[in-house]
Design a protein around this motif. Structure first.
Motif, mmCIF file in Angstrom:
data_model
loop_
_atom_site.group_PDB
_atom_site.id
_atom_site.type_symbol
_atom_site.label_atom_id
_atom_site.label_comp_id
_atom_site.label_asym_id
_atom_site.label_seq_id
_atom_site.Cartn_x
_atom_site.Cartn_y
_atom_site.Cartn_z
ATOM 1 N N PRO A 7 0.808 -1.213 0.000
ATOM 2 C CA PRO A 7 0.000 0.000 0.000
ATOM 3 C C PRO A 7 0.847 1.272 0.000
ATOM 4 C CG PRO A 7 0.006 -0.938 2.199
ATOM 5 C CD PRO A 7 0.789 -1.875 1.312
ATOM 6 N N VAL A 8 0.294 2.313 -0.585
ATOM 7 C CA VAL A 8 0.864 3.655 -0.601
ATOM 8 C C VAL A 8 -0.180 4.563 0.038
ATOM 9 C CG1 VAL A 8 1.663 5.543 -2.053
ATOM 10 C CG2 VAL A 8 2.135 3.186 -2.733
ATOM 11 N N ASN A 9 0.108 5.037 1.245
ATOM 12 C CA ASN A 9 -0.855 5.842 2.013
ATOM 13 C C ASN A 9 -2.220 5.172 2.088
ATOM 14 O OD1 ASN A 9 1.044 7.759 2.558
ATOM 15 N ND2 ASN A 9 0.400 9.137 0.936
ATOM 16 N N GLY A 10 -2.232 3.858 2.229
ATOM 17 C CA GLY A 10 -3.475 3.117 2.378
ATOM 18 C C GLY A 10 -4.079 2.596 1.090
ATOM 19 N N PHE A 11 -3.549 2.995 -0.060
ATOM 20 C CA PHE A 11 -4.078 2.569 -1.358
ATOM 21 C C PHE A 11 -3.122 1.597 -2.042
ATOM 22 C CE2 PHE A 11 -6.061 6.645 -0.581
ATOM 23 C CZ PHE A 11 -7.360 6.449 -1.004
ATOM 24 N N TYR A 12 -3.665 0.764 -2.919
ATOM 25 C CA TYR A 12 -2.859 -0.144 -3.727
ATOM 26 C C TYR A 12 -2.859 0.344 -5.168
ATOM 27 C CZ TYR A 12 -2.659 -3.398 0.129
ATOM 28 O OH TYR A 12 -2.407 -3.974 1.343
ATOM 29 N N LEU A 13 -1.788 0.043 -5.879
ATOM 30 C CA LEU A 13 -1.660 0.436 -7.278
ATOM 31 C C LEU A 13 -1.697 -0.797 -8.162
ATOM 32 C CD1 LEU A 13 1.343 2.897 -6.942
ATOM 33 C CD2 LEU A 13 -1.084 3.423 -6.813
ATOM 34 N N ALA A 14 -2.539 -0.747 -9.178
ATOM 35 C CA ALA A 14 -2.571 -1.788 -10.205
ATOM 36 C C ALA A 14 -2.175 -1.097 -11.507
ATOM 37 C CB ALA A 14 -3.959 -2.398 -10.318
ATOM 38 N N ALA A 15 -1.016 -1.437 -12.029
ATOM 39 C CA ALA A 15 -0.506 -0.792 -13.238
ATOM 40 C C ALA A 15 -0.504 -1.780 -14.399
ATOM 41 C CB ALA A 15 0.905 -0.267 -12.999
ATOM 42 N N TYR A 16 -0.709 -1.249 -15.599
ATOM 43 C CA TYR A 16 -0.775 -2.070 -16.808
ATOM 44 C C TYR A 16 -0.054 -1.346 -17.933
ATOM 45 C CZ TYR A 16 -2.800 -4.435 -20.855
ATOM 46 O OH TYR A 16 -2.974 -5.124 -22.029
ATOM 47 N N VAL A 32 -5.843 3.244 -8.931
ATOM 48 C CA VAL A 32 -5.561 3.423 -7.514
ATOM 49 C C VAL A 32 -6.722 2.769 -6.778
ATOM 50 C CG1 VAL A 32 -5.215 5.093 -5.665
ATOM 51 C CG2 VAL A 32 -4.254 5.521 -7.944
ATOM 52 N N CYS A 33 -6.400 1.722 -6.010
ATOM 53 C CA CYS A 33 -7.435 0.819 -5.478
ATOM 54 C C CYS A 33 -7.589 0.916 -3.966
ATOM 55 C CB CYS A 33 -7.074 -0.618 -5.834
ATOM 56 S SG CYS A 33 -6.784 -0.856 -7.593
ATOM 57 N N TRP A 34 -8.810 0.651 -3.526
ATOM 58 C CA TRP A 34 -9.126 0.631 -2.104
ATOM 59 C C TRP A 34 -8.504 -0.567 -1.411
ATOM 60 C CZ3 TRP A 34 -11.158 4.941 -0.416
ATOM 61 C CH2 TRP A 34 -11.943 5.708 -1.270
ATOM 62 N N THR A 35 -8.533 -1.723 -2.063
ATOM 63 C CA THR A 35 -7.988 -2.960 -1.500
ATOM 64 C C THR A 35 -7.035 -3.570 -2.521
ATOM 65 O OG1 THR A 35 -9.844 -4.233 -2.366
ATOM 66 C CG2 THR A 35 -10.045 -3.415 -0.105
ATOM 67 N N LYS A 36 -6.233 -4.520 -2.087
ATOM 68 C CA LYS A 36 -5.269 -5.146 -2.989
ATOM 69 C C LYS A 36 -6.000 -6.023 -4.009
ATOM 70 C CE LYS A 36 -0.982 -7.693 -3.170
ATOM 71 N NZ LYS A 36 0.085 -8.331 -2.399
ATOM 72 N N PRO A 37 -5.888 -5.690 -5.288
ATOM 73 C CA PRO A 37 -6.593 -6.463 -6.315
ATOM 74 C C PRO A 37 -5.812 -7.714 -6.717
ATOM 75 C CG PRO A 37 -5.470 -4.628 -7.334
ATOM 76 C CD PRO A 37 -5.238 -4.510 -5.854
ATOM 77 N N ARG A 78 -5.831 14.294 3.697
ATOM 78 C CA ARG A 78 -5.366 13.360 4.727
ATOM 79 C C ARG A 78 -6.412 12.317 5.089
ATOM 80 N NH1 ARG A 78 -3.428 17.663 8.861
ATOM 81 N NH2 ARG A 78 -2.337 18.928 7.358
ATOM 82 N N HIS A 79 -7.654 12.698 5.041
ATOM 83 C CA HIS A 79 -8.734 11.789 5.421
ATOM 84 C C HIS A 79 -8.869 10.610 4.445
ATOM 85 C CE1 HIS A 79 -12.231 10.668 7.670
ATOM 86 N NE2 HIS A 79 -13.001 10.713 6.609
ATOM 87 N N ALA A 80 -8.335 10.739 3.242
ATOM 88 C CA ALA A 80 -8.441 9.667 2.249
ATOM 89 C C ALA A 80 -7.767 8.388 2.726
ATOM 90 C CB ALA A 80 -7.839 10.116 0.919
ATOM 91 N N ARG A 81 -6.641 8.523 3.419
ATOM 92 C CA ARG A 81 -5.959 7.320 3.917
ATOM 93 C C ARG A 81 -6.831 6.558 4.903
ATOM 94 N NH1 ARG A 81 0.159 6.390 5.814
ATOM 95 N NH2 ARG A 81 -0.128 4.270 6.474
ATOM 96 N N SER A 82 -7.464 7.273 5.829
ATOM 97 C CA SER A 82 -8.316 6.577 6.793
ATOM 98 C C SER A 82 -9.531 5.970 6.103
ATOM 99 C CB SER A 82 -8.729 7.499 7.940
ATOM 100 O OG SER A 82 -9.472 8.578 7.456
ATOM 101 N N LEU A 83 -10.044 6.612 5.048
ATOM 102 C CA LEU A 83 -11.138 6.019 4.277
ATOM 103 C C LEU A 83 -10.687 4.715 3.624
ATOM 104 C CD1 LEU A 83 -12.703 9.097 2.468
ATOM 105 C CD2 LEU A 83 -13.721 7.742 4.287
ATOM 106 N N ALA A 84 -9.498 4.723 3.040
ATOM 107 C CA ALA A 84 -8.977 3.513 2.396
ATOM 108 C C ALA A 84 -8.775 2.400 3.419
ATOM 109 C CB ALA A 84 -7.669 3.821 1.673
ATOM 110 N N GLU A 85 -8.211 2.738 4.558
ATOM 111 C CA GLU A 85 -7.987 1.723 5.589
ATOM 112 C C GLU A 85 -9.301 1.188 6.135
ATOM 113 O OE1 GLU A 85 -5.421 3.942 8.153
ATOM 114 O OE2 GLU A 85 -3.635 3.417 6.973
ATOM 115 N N GLN A 86 -10.293 2.064 6.310
ATOM 116 C CA GLN A 86 -11.602 1.609 6.773
ATOM 117 C C GLN A 86 -12.247 0.704 5.737
ATOM 118 O OE1 GLN A 86 -14.333 4.767 7.663
ATOM 119 N NE2 GLN A 86 -15.956 3.377 8.286
ATOM 120 N N ARG A 87 -12.099 1.044 4.462
ATOM 121 C CA ARG A 87 -12.656 0.227 3.369
ATOM 122 C C ARG A 87 -12.030 -1.160 3.375
ATOM 123 N NH1 ARG A 87 -15.479 -2.192 -0.105
ATOM 124 N NH2 ARG A 87 -15.184 -1.885 -2.305
#
Length: 108
Positions: A7-16, A32-37, A78-87
């Motif tokens: 994760p990067v600040n609570g988000f995962y990256l899926a690159a293609y 930029v994903c909420w959970t690890k895809p 800043r609140h985006a990280r806590s949203l991602a972690e809560q998700r």
């Protein structure tokens, strides 16, 4: 070619990355994903990024779009990280998560 990172600040990256139609260069995309895809194609993403179509090879295309995605993540509130972690923790549907966080923020 695809790559999952984070994760990067609570988000995962899926690159293609894929070759252009002419085959001389590569284009790149990121989610930029909420959970690890499991894969780029199955990603539950918060937003998408186009990394360009001028890369010399697949590796440089993936590196460039990952860099762009990391920059975009650092610009999120800043609140985006806590949203991602809560998700990730609670598996809350996205609309409910935003409504809940909006009202929580407005009440404080």
């Amino acid at each position: 070619m695809e790559r999952i990172s984070g994760p990067v600040n609570g988000f995962y990256l899926a690159a293609y990355a894929a070759p252009n139609a002419d085959g001389d260069a590569f284009c790149s995309y990121a989610k930029v994903c909420w959970t690890k895809p499991e894969s780029y194609w199955d990603a539950d993403c918060a937003f998408k990024i186009f990394g360009g179509e001028h890369h010399h090879d697949a590796e440089s295309a993936l590196a460039a779009v990952a860099h762009d995605a990391r920059n975009e993540i650092t610009c999120l509130p800043r609140h985006a990280r806590s949203l991602a972690e809560q998700r990730q923790r609670d598996q809350i549907p996205i609309p409910r998560l935003f409504v809940t966080s909006f009202f929580r923020h407005r009440l404080t």
